[in-house]
Design an enzyme around this catalytic site. Structure first.
Site, short mmCIF file in Angstrom:
data_model
loop_
_atom_site.label_atom_id
_atom_site.label_comp_id
_atom_site.label_asym_id
_atom_site.label_seq_id
_atom_site.Cartn_x
_atom_site.Cartn_y
_atom_site.Cartn_z
N ASP A 180 3.04 -3.92 -8.55
CA ASP A 180 2.49 -2.74 -7.86
C ASP A 180 3.07 -1.45 -8.42
OD1 ASP A 180 4.85 -3.93 -6.43
OD2 ASP A 180 4.78 -2.05 -5.33
N LYS A 207 5.23 11.69 -2.69
CA LYS A 207 6.29 10.77 -2.28
C LYS A 207 7.06 11.48 -1.17
CE LYS A 207 9.62 7.67 -4.57
NZ LYS A 207 10.25 7.37 -5.88
N GLY A 255 0.85 -1.18 0.00
CA GLY A 255 0.00 0.00 0.00
C GLY A 255 0.88 1.23 0.00
N ASP A 304 6.96 6.19 -10.53
CA ASP A 304 7.67 5.70 -9.35
C ASP A 304 9.10 5.29 -9.69
OD1 ASP A 304 8.04 5.24 -6.70
OD2 ASP A 304 7.12 3.25 -6.69
N ASP A 327 9.97 5.26 7.49
CA ASP A 327 9.69 6.56 8.10
C ASP A 327 8.77 7.43 7.24
OD1 ASP A 327 11.35 7.40 6.05
OD2 ASP A 327 13.02 7.96 7.36
N GLY A 328 8.40 6.95 6.05
CA GLY A 328 7.49 7.69 5.21
C GLY A 328 8.10 8.90 4.53
N ARG A 358 -3.06 0.61 -10.01
CA ARG A 358 -2.01 -0.28 -10.54
C ARG A 358 -2.51 -1.71 -10.61
NH1 ARG A 358 1.81 2.17 -6.43
NH2 ARG A 358 0.22 3.77 -6.44
N ARG A 379 4.57 5.83 1.84
CA ARG A 379 5.16 7.15 2.05
C ARG A 379 4.58 8.17 1.06
NH1 ARG A 379 11.33 7.18 -0.37
NH2 ARG A 379 11.02 5.71 -2.06
#
Length: 458
Positions: A253, A114, A91, A263, A126-127, A187, A94
């Site tokens: 994904d 992002k 999922g 991405d 930590d995102g 996706r 971040r």
């Protein structure tokens, strides 16, 4: 707020399916927000180019909701195969989607992030996003857009004032939050999650949503969806190969059902035609090497077909999958002729020309960008040796697609090889000097204009 009244057309269809596709989340509260890159060219397509810097930060760094679009950030749920291993613990970890709008060309676009903080899917992360990661994404998206590869675009990069620790780059390193503008974030892994959970109702709703909002078709036919995704992803694979681009992580994904690349992590451009060239140091088997990318993308599309078996019969899905190879072969010819700057003649002549070009490029091990630059318009330079003699004869009757003129053709070809990427990052890291990045973006955009079709917008 000075939003462009002609171009700002907010939308919110994601709310129709958010009950089973997404979770509401909040953005991190960053210590600082300093704009490092704002893409006003892309922003003009959705009416955001007139925002002041203060408003830009408020909406694209602090994530105050834009008028009349999504009420707040949403982290998407999905599963996926990662290096062919199924992972149900995925999922948006971040990032999130926080706005939708209709662009000037009529497409539904989304703004996603992002590095915007932790979500329910962050696991042990930590995102956050490193500033270098954001710079690399700018360079990847600008180059791919110029080379006619369907791609998300980097809309904004804002430095956020945190010290991050990473195992794959010198730490502590600087942090950032990035906003991408993309034709959707659904996706293949989104469908895999619904199949895993045996959610037939959700699967039918998602099929209709994607066909309606991203492909402009009033249909809920899963076979039709697979057909469209097969065609779009085969086209993407052909454009990757023509550009010599290696995404690096073609997990299911990371494959958008609009056929748009997005991405960008360990990406690289290959300097020469080497099918075994890889981008990610952790791709030890070469699963996503340059020459295996069409196979990898097709394998991911097969996982979509498998997921759609929840609501469709096998035979028509298998028939739809068979279109991948046909589309890819046609698109690789079209893409290479486009990059060579010649007008297609049709039939077997085009295919013979492309096959000769591929052989010469592979045999000579010449620089990919150099060759495309030198041959643009259909002329093989005299100093190219015997390896190129067959191509010289085959390309002679082809008409140029557009004249070889303008400032770009008076200089050197633009590349985006790893040494230059590192050289652009170095002054940013050492003394916050962004000049090389901005200059590179300007030159890449000039290349894009030089390569563009004659009737394309400047």
């Amino acid at each position: 707020m000075p939003l462009s009244p002609q171009a700002y057309r907010p939308a919110r269809p994601l709310t129709e399916i958010a009950d089973f596709l997404a979770d509401p989340v909040e953005a991190a509260d960053f210590p600082q927000t300093v704009i490092r890159f704002r893409n006003d060219r892309a922003a003009a397509e959705i009416g955001l180019e007139t925002l002041s810097d203060e408003e830009w930060v408020a909406h694209l760094g602090r994530f105050q909701p834009l008028p009349d679009t999504l009420p707040g950030p949403m982290a998407l749920r999905y599963h996926g195969h990662q290096f062919r291993q199924y992972n149900s613990d995925l999922g948006d970890g971040r990032g999130f989607t926080f706005a939708q709008m209709v662009a000037t060309d009529g497409r539904l676009l989304e703004l996603g992030t992002k590095g915007s903080g932790q979500t329910p899917y962050s696991r042990f992360g930590d995102g956050r996003l490193t500033l270098k990661g954001g710079v690399r994404e700018i360079l990847a998206t600008e180059m791919l857009e110029a080379l006619n590869v369907p791609t998300s675009r980097t809309l904004s990069l804002i430095e956020t004032g945190e010290a991050l620790h990473r195992g794959d780059e010198p730490s502590p390193t600087r942090s950032a939050v990035m906003v991408r503008m993309s034709h959707g974030h659904i996706r293949i892994g989104s469908f895999q999650r619904l199949a895993f959970e045996r959610d037939e109702a959700g699967m039918k709703r998602l099929v209709a949503y994607v066909l309606g909002h991203f492909h402009g078709e009033d249909s809920d036919d899963p076979v039709r969806l697979l057909t469209v995704v097969t065609e779009r992803t085969a086209t993407l694979a052909a454009r990757y190969m023509t550009a010599g681009f290696v995404h690096g992580v073609l997990n299911s994904d990371n494959i958008n059902v609009t056929g748009e690349s997005f991405d960008y992590g360990p990406w690289r451009f290959a300097p020469t035609w080497d099918p075994e060239f890889t981008a990610a140091y952790f791709d030890q088997t070469g699963l996503y090497a340059l020459g295996r990318q069409p196979e990898a993308i097709q394998w991911d599309v097969m996982q979509l077909a498998s997921s759609l078996r929840l609501i469709a019969e096998s035979d028509p899905l298998i028939a739809a999958l068979e279109g991948f190879a046909t589309t890819y072969q046609a698109e690789i010819v079209s893409a290479i002729l486009w990059r060579l700057g010649v007008t297609p003649r049709g039939g077997t002549e085009d295919r013979a020309l492309v096959q000769s070009f591929e052989r010469a490029l592979r045999t000579s091990q010449a620089g990919i960008d150099r060759v495309y630059f030198d041959l643009f318009g259909g002329q093989v330079p005299d100093h190219y040796g015997d390896t190129w003699s067959e191509l010289r004869d085959l390309i002679e009757p082809y008409a140029p697609r557009r004249p070889r003129d303008g400032v770009y053709w008076q200089g050197e070809p633009e590349s985006m090889l790893i040494d230059e990427v590192e050289a652009i990052w170095a002054p940013i890291a050492e003394r916050a000097d962004w000049t090389m990045l901005y200059d590179k973006v300007a030159r890449v955009r000039a290349m894009g204009r030089a390569l563009a079709d004659p009737d394309a917008a400047a």
